[in-house]
Write a protein that holds these residues in place. Structure first.
Motif, mmCIF file in Angstrom:
data_model
loop_
_atom_site.group_PDB
_atom_site.id
_atom_site.type_symbol
_atom_site.label_atom_id
_atom_site.label_comp_id
_atom_site.label_asym_id
_atom_site.label_seq_id
_atom_site.Cartn_x
_atom_site.Cartn_y
_atom_site.Cartn_z
ATOM 1 N N GLN A 132 0.834 -1.194 0.000
ATOM 2 C CA GLN A 132 0.000 0.000 0.000
ATOM 3 C C GLN A 132 0.871 1.247 0.000
ATOM 4 O O GLN A 132 0.532 2.252 -0.618
ATOM 5 N N ASP A 133 1.984 1.192 0.690
ATOM 6 C CA ASP A 133 2.920 2.310 0.746
ATOM 7 C C ASP A 133 4.092 1.979 -0.163
ATOM 8 O O ASP A 133 4.792 1.006 0.054
ATOM 9 N N ASN A 134 4.317 2.809 -1.199
ATOM 10 C CA ASN A 134 5.410 2.503 -2.119
ATOM 11 C C ASN A 134 6.724 3.135 -1.684
ATOM 12 O O ASN A 134 7.694 3.153 -2.436
ATOM 13 N N HIS A 135 6.764 3.643 -0.486
ATOM 14 C CA HIS A 135 7.960 4.271 0.057
ATOM 15 C C HIS A 135 9.033 3.231 0.368
ATOM 16 O O HIS A 135 8.737 2.118 0.785
ATOM 17 N N TYR A 136 10.302 3.582 0.113
ATOM 18 C CA TYR A 136 11.406 2.713 0.516
ATOM 19 C C TYR A 136 12.433 3.543 1.289
ATOM 20 O O TYR A 136 12.491 4.775 1.162
ATOM 21 N N ARG A 137 13.250 2.842 2.029
ATOM 22 C CA ARG A 137 14.305 3.492 2.820
ATOM 23 C C ARG A 137 15.559 2.637 2.756
ATOM 24 O O ARG A 137 15.488 1.418 2.896
ATOM 25 N N ILE A 138 16.694 3.270 2.501
ATOM 26 C CA ILE A 138 17.982 2.575 2.486
ATOM 27 C C ILE A 138 18.931 3.341 3.381
ATOM 28 O O ILE A 138 19.192 4.540 3.160
ATOM 29 N N SER A 139 19.441 2.689 4.383
ATOM 30 C CA SER A 139 20.401 3.317 5.286
ATOM 31 C C SER A 139 21.601 2.410 5.439
ATOM 32 O O SER A 139 21.546 1.217 5.111
ATOM 33 N N GLY A 140 22.694 2.964 5.922
ATOM 34 C CA GLY A 140 23.854 2.115 6.079
ATOM 35 C C GLY A 140 25.107 2.827 6.521
ATOM 36 O O GLY A 140 25.113 4.043 6.751
ATOM 37 N N THR A 141 26.156 2.039 6.616
ATOM 38 C CA THR A 141 27.475 2.523 7.004
ATOM 39 C C THR A 141 28.505 1.942 6.047
ATOM 40 O O THR A 141 28.475 0.735 5.758
ATOM 41 N N ILE A 142 29.385 2.782 5.545
ATOM 42 C CA ILE A 142 30.470 2.328 4.685
ATOM 43 C C ILE A 142 31.780 2.741 5.333
ATOM 44 O O ILE A 142 32.111 3.933 5.395
ATOM 45 N N GLU A 143 32.491 1.777 5.835
ATOM 46 C CA GLU A 143 33.739 2.044 6.545
ATOM 47 C C GLU A 143 34.767 2.669 5.597
ATOM 48 O O GLU A 143 34.983 2.194 4.482
ATOM 49 N N GLY A 144 35.359 3.754 6.038
ATOM 50 C CA GLY A 144 36.365 4.429 5.227
ATOM 51 C C GLY A 144 35.817 5.535 4.348
ATOM 52 O O GLY A 144 36.567 6.180 3.617
ATOM 53 N N LEU A 145 34.510 5.770 4.433
ATOM 54 C CA LEU A 145 33.885 6.817 3.621
ATOM 55 C C LEU A 145 33.848 8.112 4.426
ATOM 56 O O LEU A 145 33.325 8.160 5.543
ATOM 57 N N ALA A 146 34.403 9.171 3.858
ATOM 58 C CA ALA A 146 34.521 10.441 4.574
ATOM 59 C C ALA A 146 33.211 11.218 4.550
ATOM 60 O O ALA A 146 32.384 11.054 3.645
ATOM 61 N N ASP A 147 33.026 12.062 5.544
ATOM 62 C CA ASP A 147 31.868 12.948 5.565
ATOM 63 C C ASP A 147 31.872 13.833 4.322
ATOM 64 O O ASP A 147 32.927 14.282 3.860
ATOM 65 N N GLY A 148 30.693 14.053 3.781
ATOM 66 C CA GLY A 148 30.579 14.873 2.592
ATOM 67 C C GLY A 148 30.540 14.080 1.295
ATOM 68 O O GLY A 148 30.163 14.621 0.253
ATOM 69 N N GLU A 149 30.950 12.802 1.335
ATOM 70 C CA GLU A 149 30.860 11.956 0.142
ATOM 71 C C GLU A 149 29.387 11.703 -0.180
ATOM 72 O O GLU A 149 28.519 11.708 0.701
ATOM 73 N N VAL A 150 29.103 11.473 -1.451
ATOM 74 C CA VAL A 150 27.719 11.283 -1.899
ATOM 75 C C VAL A 150 27.486 9.829 -2.279
ATOM 76 O O VAL A 150 28.230 9.251 -3.079
#
Length: 341
Positions: A20-38
């Motif tokens: 009924q809700d077509n919303h999705y969410r993706i969250s996570g952590t990538i080790e070694g990825l600096a703040d500001g990376e996209v």
């Protein structure tokens, strides 16, 4: 009890391919990825597709949300690198992605960053895709015959199109005959429509108006392409890459045309499709072009579905094509001379 209900709901969503809700969410952590990376996701396709969601990394973590109407195979990418991971999203999913980064030596590209130990949680459809890949012979040992057999077995659902792209040793070699094996349901899925657009592309004609896109210069200023061309009689838009030898040879010719006709209203804009900013900066410094030269950080190549470089467009001040696409060497020179004389 609540946890059990949530798990059942997630599984039902994956099995039936809708919610009924077509919303999705993706969250996570990538080790070694600096703040500001996209971090961004783009639909898996024969050719690069525009991103459908993106997020900026903060404290090593990211979260992005969006909506889809049906199960969709996607790639998670880190902007400016070659790191990518494929998985499935679907309406109502809440996926957790974790990975690290490592450096690899590539013969053509030098040292590049790629994912290691990636893990996708809360995605039964991704588990199913991995099972299909394993059944077809794994990532390094499958043949085209194995791929065709797997696609044929699932031709009546969205999986047929997903597998056609995911399993093919060379996705860009998919043929119309292979595509026509799919049912209308599979053809009309997200991946099916993308394959169709690749096999039956819109034919650009002289007189067509180019699609709008934005460019960011080295100072960070963002400009619309129509603002960049409006004050020039004709503009040559040149998609290229640092590693592309024909691109850089053609650029030497373009320099001659620019020198000869810039005072008569001829302009050039170079757009690099490099993923490695340092490689582009090095090549851009070596070329020392006297016109605007940008790294494509705003998705122009995705909008134009650039398959090969160099890709050349000559447009007038209103953005209308005034010459056939991708002219090179003598033919390019002849058309520019005809326009400017």
């Amino acid at each position: 009890m609540k946890k059990t209900i949530s798990v059942i709901a997630l599984l039902l969503c994956a099995v039936f391919g809708y919610a009924q809700d077509n919303h999705y969410r993706i969250s996570g952590t990538i080790e070694g990825l600096a703040d500001g990376e996209v971090v961004e996701i783009t639909p898996l396709s024969v050719i690069t597709q525009p991103s459908i969601a993106r997020a900026t990394v903060t404290n090593g973590q990211f979260c992005m949300e969006g909506s889809v109407d049906e199960p969709t195979a996607v790639l998670l990418l880190i902007k400016g690198t070659y790191a990518s991971a494929g998985f499935m999203i679907n309406p109502g999913c809440d996926i957790r992605f974790t990975a690290g980064l490592k450096e690899e030596n590539n013969i053509k590209l030098g040292t590049i960053k790629v994912f290691k130990d990636e893990k996708v949680e809360n995605s039964p459809l991704t588990d199913q895709l991995k099972a299909f890949i394993a059944e077809a012979g794994g990532r390094g040992h499958r043949t085209q015959e194995m791929c065709d057999s797997m696609v044929l077995a699932h031709k009546d659902t969205f999986w047929g199109a997903v597998l056609m792209v995911s399993l093919s040793p060379v996705p860009m070699s998919i043929t119309k005959d292979q595509f026509n094996v799919l049912s209308e349901t599979a053809k009309n899925s997200v991946q099916g429509r993308a394959i169709h657009d690749f096999l039956y592309p819109k034919e650009w004609q002289v007189g067509d108006t180019i699609k709008p896109f934005e460019l960011k210069d080295e100072e960070g200023k963002v400009s619309n392409i129509f603002d960049l061309i409006k004050d020039h009689k004709y503009t040559l838009i040149d998609f290229w890459a640092s590693w592309c030898i024909p691109c850089r040879k053609e650029m030497q010719n373009i320099k001659k045309y620019y020198a000869a006709y810039k005072d008569k209203g001829f302009n050039v804009i170079s757009i690099s499709v490099d993923r490695d900013r340092k490689a582009w900066e090095k090549a851009n410094g070596e070329e020392q072009v006297p016109w605007l030269s940008c790294l494509d950080t705003m998705g122009a190549a995705e909008i134009y579905q650039i398959l090969f470089v160099p890709a050349l467009y000559i447009v007038d001040a209103q953005g209308c094509l005034v010459a056939p696409l991708n002219l090179h060497t003598d033919k390019l020179r002849q058309h520019i001379e005809q326009l400017m004389e």
